[in-house]
Design an enzyme around this catalytic site. Structure first.
Site, PDB file in Angstrom:
ATOM      1  N   SER A   1       0.819  -1.216   0.000  1.00 52.08           N
ATOM      2  CA  SER A   1       0.000   0.000   0.000  1.00 52.08           C
ATOM      3  C   SER A   1       0.850   1.263   0.000  1.00 52.08           C
ATOM      4  O   SER A   1       1.922   1.305   0.624  1.00 52.08           O
ATOM      5  CB  SER A   1      -0.872  -0.016   1.256  1.00 52.08           C
ATOM      6  OG  SER A   1      -1.408   1.252   1.494  1.00 52.08           O
TER       7      SER A   1
ATOM      8  N   GLU B   1       0.263   3.601   1.741  1.00 49.96           N
ATOM      9  CA  GLU B   1       0.367   4.000   3.148  1.00 49.96           C
ATOM     10  C   GLU B   1       1.770   3.743   3.692  1.00 49.96           C
ATOM     11  O   GLU B   1       2.196   4.393   4.636  1.00 49.96           O
ATOM     12  CB  GLU B   1      -0.651   3.206   3.989  1.00 49.96           C
ATOM     13  CG  GLU B   1      -2.055   3.733   3.925  1.00 49.96           C
ATOM     14  CD  GLU B   1      -2.240   5.057   4.657  1.00 49.96           C
ATOM     15  OE1 GLU B   1      -1.761   5.181   5.793  1.00 49.96           O
ATOM     16  OE2 GLU B   1      -2.840   5.969   4.081  1.00 49.96           O
TER      17      GLU B   1
ATOM     18  N   TYR C   1      -1.411   0.036  10.544  1.00 52.44           N
ATOM     19  CA  TYR C   1      -1.742  -0.620   9.275  1.00 52.44           C
ATOM     20  C   TYR C   1      -0.550  -0.539   8.318  1.00 52.44           C
ATOM     21  O   TYR C   1      -0.137  -1.539   7.714  1.00 52.44           O
ATOM     22  CB  TYR C   1      -2.972   0.070   8.663  1.00 52.44           C
ATOM     23  CG  TYR C   1      -3.251  -0.305   7.222  1.00 52.44           C
ATOM     24  CD1 TYR C   1      -4.012  -1.430   6.908  1.00 52.44           C
ATOM     25  CD2 TYR C   1      -2.745   0.465   6.170  1.00 52.44           C
ATOM     26  CE1 TYR C   1      -4.263  -1.774   5.585  1.00 52.44           C
ATOM     27  CE2 TYR C   1      -2.996   0.131   4.851  1.00 52.44           C
ATOM     28  CZ  TYR C   1      -3.751  -0.994   4.561  1.00 52.44           C
ATOM     29  OH  TYR C   1      -3.984  -1.328   3.257  1.00 52.44           O
TER      30      TYR C   1
HETATM   31  O1  G4F Z   1     -11.182   6.402   1.998  1.00 48.44           O
HETATM   32  P1  G4F Z   1     -10.233   6.458   3.109  1.00 48.44           P
HETATM   33  O2  G4F Z   1     -10.709   5.975   4.431  1.00 48.44           O
HETATM   34  O3  G4F Z   1      -8.935   5.691   2.622  1.00 48.44           O
HETATM   35  P2  G4F Z   1      -7.395   5.689   3.110  1.00 48.44           P
HETATM   36  O4  G4F Z   1      -7.285   5.916   4.584  1.00 48.44           O
HETATM   37  O5  G4F Z   1      -6.612   6.612   2.239  1.00 48.44           O
HETATM   38  O6  G4F Z   1      -6.955   4.191   2.850  1.00 48.44           O
HETATM   39  C1  G4F Z   1      -7.249   3.468   1.654  1.00 48.44           C
HETATM   40  O7  G4F Z   1      -6.207   3.595   0.701  1.00 48.44           O
HETATM   41  C2  G4F Z   1      -4.930   3.106   1.150  1.00 48.44           C
HETATM   42  C3  G4F Z   1      -3.940   3.310   0.013  1.00 48.44           C
HETATM   43  O8  G4F Z   1      -4.238   2.476  -1.042  1.00 48.44           O
HETATM   44  C4  G4F Z   1      -5.041   1.638   1.521  1.00 48.44           C
HETATM   45  F1  G4F Z   1      -3.865   1.200   2.000  1.00 48.44           F
HETATM   46  C5  G4F Z   1      -6.112   1.458   2.583  1.00 48.44           C
HETATM   47  O9  G4F Z   1      -6.285   0.082   2.864  1.00 48.44           O
HETATM   48  C6  G4F Z   1      -7.421   2.015   2.061  1.00 48.44           C
HETATM   49  O10 G4F Z   1      -7.821   1.270   0.948  1.00 48.44           O
HETATM   50  O11 G4F Z   1      -9.746   7.981   3.338  1.00 48.44           O
HETATM   51  C7  G4F Z   1      -9.257   8.759   2.292  1.00 48.44           C
HETATM   52  C8  G4F Z   1      -9.074  10.205   2.749  1.00 48.44           C
HETATM   53  C9  G4F Z   1      -8.326  10.368   4.065  1.00 48.44           C
HETATM   54  O12 G4F Z   1      -7.431  11.445   3.914  1.00 48.44           O
HETATM   55  C10 G4F Z   1      -9.397  10.760   5.078  1.00 48.44           C
HETATM   56  O13 G4F Z   1      -8.929  11.560   6.158  1.00 48.44           O
HETATM   57  O14 G4F Z   1     -10.350  10.821   2.976  1.00 48.44           O
HETATM   58  C11 G4F Z   1     -10.285  11.585   4.170  1.00 48.44           C
HETATM   59  N1  G4F Z   1     -11.624  11.766   4.684  1.00 48.44           N
HETATM   60  C12 G4F Z   1     -12.238  12.972   4.877  1.00 48.44           C
HETATM   61  N2  G4F Z   1     -13.453  12.775   5.391  1.00 48.44           N
HETATM   62  C13 G4F Z   1     -12.465  10.797   5.069  1.00 48.44           C
HETATM   63  C14 G4F Z   1     -13.627  11.433   5.526  1.00 48.44           C
HETATM   64  N3  G4F Z   1     -12.339   9.445   5.061  1.00 48.44           N
HETATM   65  C15 G4F Z   1     -13.384   8.709   5.509  1.00 48.44           C
HETATM   66  N4  G4F Z   1     -13.265   7.363   5.490  1.00 48.44           N
HETATM   67  N5  G4F Z   1     -14.537   9.291   5.970  1.00 48.44           N
HETATM   68  C16 G4F Z   1     -14.717  10.645   5.994  1.00 48.44           C
HETATM   69  O15 G4F Z   1     -15.748  11.174   6.411  1.00 48.44           O
END
Ligand code: G4F
Length: 333
Positions: A124, A126, A148
Site C-alpha cells: 500500500s 500507506e 496498518y
Molecule cells: O477512503 P479512506 O478511508 O482511505 P485511506 O485511509 O486513504 O486508505 C485506503 O487507501 C490506502 C492506500 O491504497 C489503503 F492502503 C487502505 O487500505 C485504504 O484502501 O480515506 C481517504 C481520505 C483520508 O485522507 C481521510 O482523512 O479521505 C479523508 N476523509 C475525509 N473525510 C475521510 C472522511 N475518510 C473517511 N473514510 N470518511 C470521511 O468522512
C-alpha cells in the site's frame, strides 16, 4: 491446461475484480475465506459459482499448507487484510498478525510445498506515509505513520526477503487508493457517492465529513487489479507503484460526486471533527512510470468517470432498495 490462481481476501472489492479478470482469462480460481466469514461469499454474486472456495483459519499454518499442496496454484494473490486504516489503531497487534502473519504463513506454505508459485503481495501507498518527496516511486523511502502501514511494510519486506533468499518470482504492488461501487461505505469515495445519491432521492439531507483538504491519488479498482495480473506475467519479478499520478482533494471529490446528480455540495456538507485523523498525510501521489513502461499498464477510468460510475450505481441500488441510504447507515452506527 488452465492455470490455477489462489486469492486471499477474495470477498473484498479487489478480490471480486481480480476473480472476474482471471475467470475471463481462463483461470481456475480458488479463494481462501476465513472460517467465520463464509457469509461474505454472497458479495461475489454470480462469480461465486465459478470459484472454488476454501474455508480456513488464516492463522493456521498447517491448514494453509494443506490448501496450497492440494491446489498447487501457479499464482497466489495475497489480498487479505483489514483495509480501513483508522481501525488499525484499535488493534495494532491484531492488524500485524493478520497482515504480516498471513503473508508469512502463505510464503512459508509455498516453500514447504516446494512449489514454483508466482506470488503477488498487496502492498500500500500507506507504507510511504510521511513523505519528503512527491510523487513517489519504487525508490522512495518508506516512513509509515500508523499500525496498518507498519504491518503492510513488514509483509512487504517478508516477501522481498523470500524472493532474495529463494530466488522466487514474488512481487509487491504498492497500490494507491482504488475504488469502485463495491467499496464499503466507511471509505470516503463510497460514503460520498452514497450520500450524493441519497440526498438526490430525498432520503437524506446532509453529509458529515472529515478533512476536506486531505488529498489522495484515487483510481479505479478494475484498473489496479489489471496491474496485479500483469506483474505476475512479466519476465522478471519486480515491485511496482500503481496509481493514477493525479492528486485530488476530498473537497474536489465531494464537488464532483454531487455534480453527477446536479447538486451544490456546499448546501449539504458539514465537517464533523470525529472524522478527522491525527495521522493524516497530504501528498501521497504515485509516479506510475515504471508500470507504464514495463507492464504497458495504463489506468482507463478517470477520476470523474470513477465517481460517475459510483454515484449512478448507488442511485440504482437505492431505487431498488438494495442498500440502506447514508441516513440509515448513520442511524444504525
Ligand atoms: O477512503 P479512506 O478511508 O482511505 P485511506 O485511509 O486513504 O486508505 C485506503 O487507501 C490506502 C492506500 O491504497 C489503503 F492502503 C487502505 O487500505 C485504504 O484502501 O480515506 C481517504 C481520505 C483520508 O485522507 C481521510 O482523512 O479521505 C479523508 N476523509 C475525509 N473525510 C475521510 C472522511 N475518510 C473517511 N473514510 N470518511 C470521511 O468522512
Amino acid at each position: 491446461m488452465a492455470k490455477t490462481a489462489l486469492i486471499t481476501g477474495i470477498t473484498g472489492q479487489d478480490g471480486y475484480y481480480l476473480s472476474r479478470l482471471l475467470l475471463e482469462r481462463g483461470y481456475r480460481v480458488a479463494g481462501l475465506v476465513p472460517l467465520h466469514r463464509q457469509s461474505s461469499l454472497a458479495k461475489l454474486g454470480s462469480l461465486a459459482s465459478q470459484i472454488e472456495v476454501c474455508a480456513v483459519d488464516m492463522r493456521d499454518s498447517a491448514a494453509l499448507l494443506a490448501v496450497v499442496e492440494q491446489l498447487q496454484p501457479q499464482e497466489i494473490y495475497n489480498l487479505a487484510a483489514p483495509s480501513f486504516v483508522p481501525d488499525s489503531w484499535q488493534d495494532p497487534l491484531g492488524t500485524l498478525d493478520l497482515v504480516t502473519g498471513t503473508a508469512t504463513r502463505l510464503l512459508e506454505a509455498v516453500r514447504l510445498a516446494g512449489l514454483n508459485t508466482r506470488f503477488y503481495q498487496a502492498s500500500s501507498s500507506e507504507m510511504f506515509g510521511q513523505v519528503d518527496r512527491s510523487p513517489q516511486d519504487e525508490n522512495t523511502p518508506f516512513r509509515p505513520m500508523n499500525p496498518y502501514a507498519a504491518a503492510k511494510l513488514h509483509a512487504h519486506w517478508t516477501m522481498v526477503h523470500h524472493r532474495q533468499r529463494y530466488g522466487w518470482f514474488a512481487c509487491s504492488g504498492i497500490l494507491y487508493n482504488h475504488e469502485s461501487p463495491r467499496r464499503p461505505p466507511n471509505f470516503v469515495t463510497r460514503k460520498v457517492s452514497l450520500a450524493a445519491a441519497s440526498i438526490k432521492l430525498g432520503l437524506s439531507d446532509r453529509l458529515e465529513m472529515g478533512n476536506l483538504d486531505a488529498k489522495r491519488d484515487w483510481g479505479y479498482a478494475g484498473d489496479h487489479v489489471e496491474a496485479m495480473w500483469r506483474m505476475l506475467q512479466a519476465d522478471e519479478p519486480e515491485d511496482y507503484v500503481i496509481g493514477t499520478g493525479q492528486l485530488h482533494s476530498v473537497r474536489e471529490l465531494v464537488a464532483t460526486a454531487f455534480e453527477c446528480v446536479g447538486l451544490d455540495w456546499t448546501r449539504y456538507v458539514v465537517v464533523d471533527p470525529k472524522f478527522l485523523r491525527s495521522d493524516e498525510h497530504f501528498y501521497l501521489v504515485a509516479n506510475p512510470e515504471k508500470a507504464k513502461r514495463q507492464l504497458n499498464w495504463e489506468p482507463q477510468v478517470s477520476f470523474e468517470g470513477l465517481l460517475e460510475k459510483m454515484v449512478l450505481k448507488d442511485l440504482e441500488r437505492l431505487q431498488s432498495a438494495e442498500v440502506p441510504s447514508i441516513a440509515q447507515i448513520e442511524q444504525n452506527s
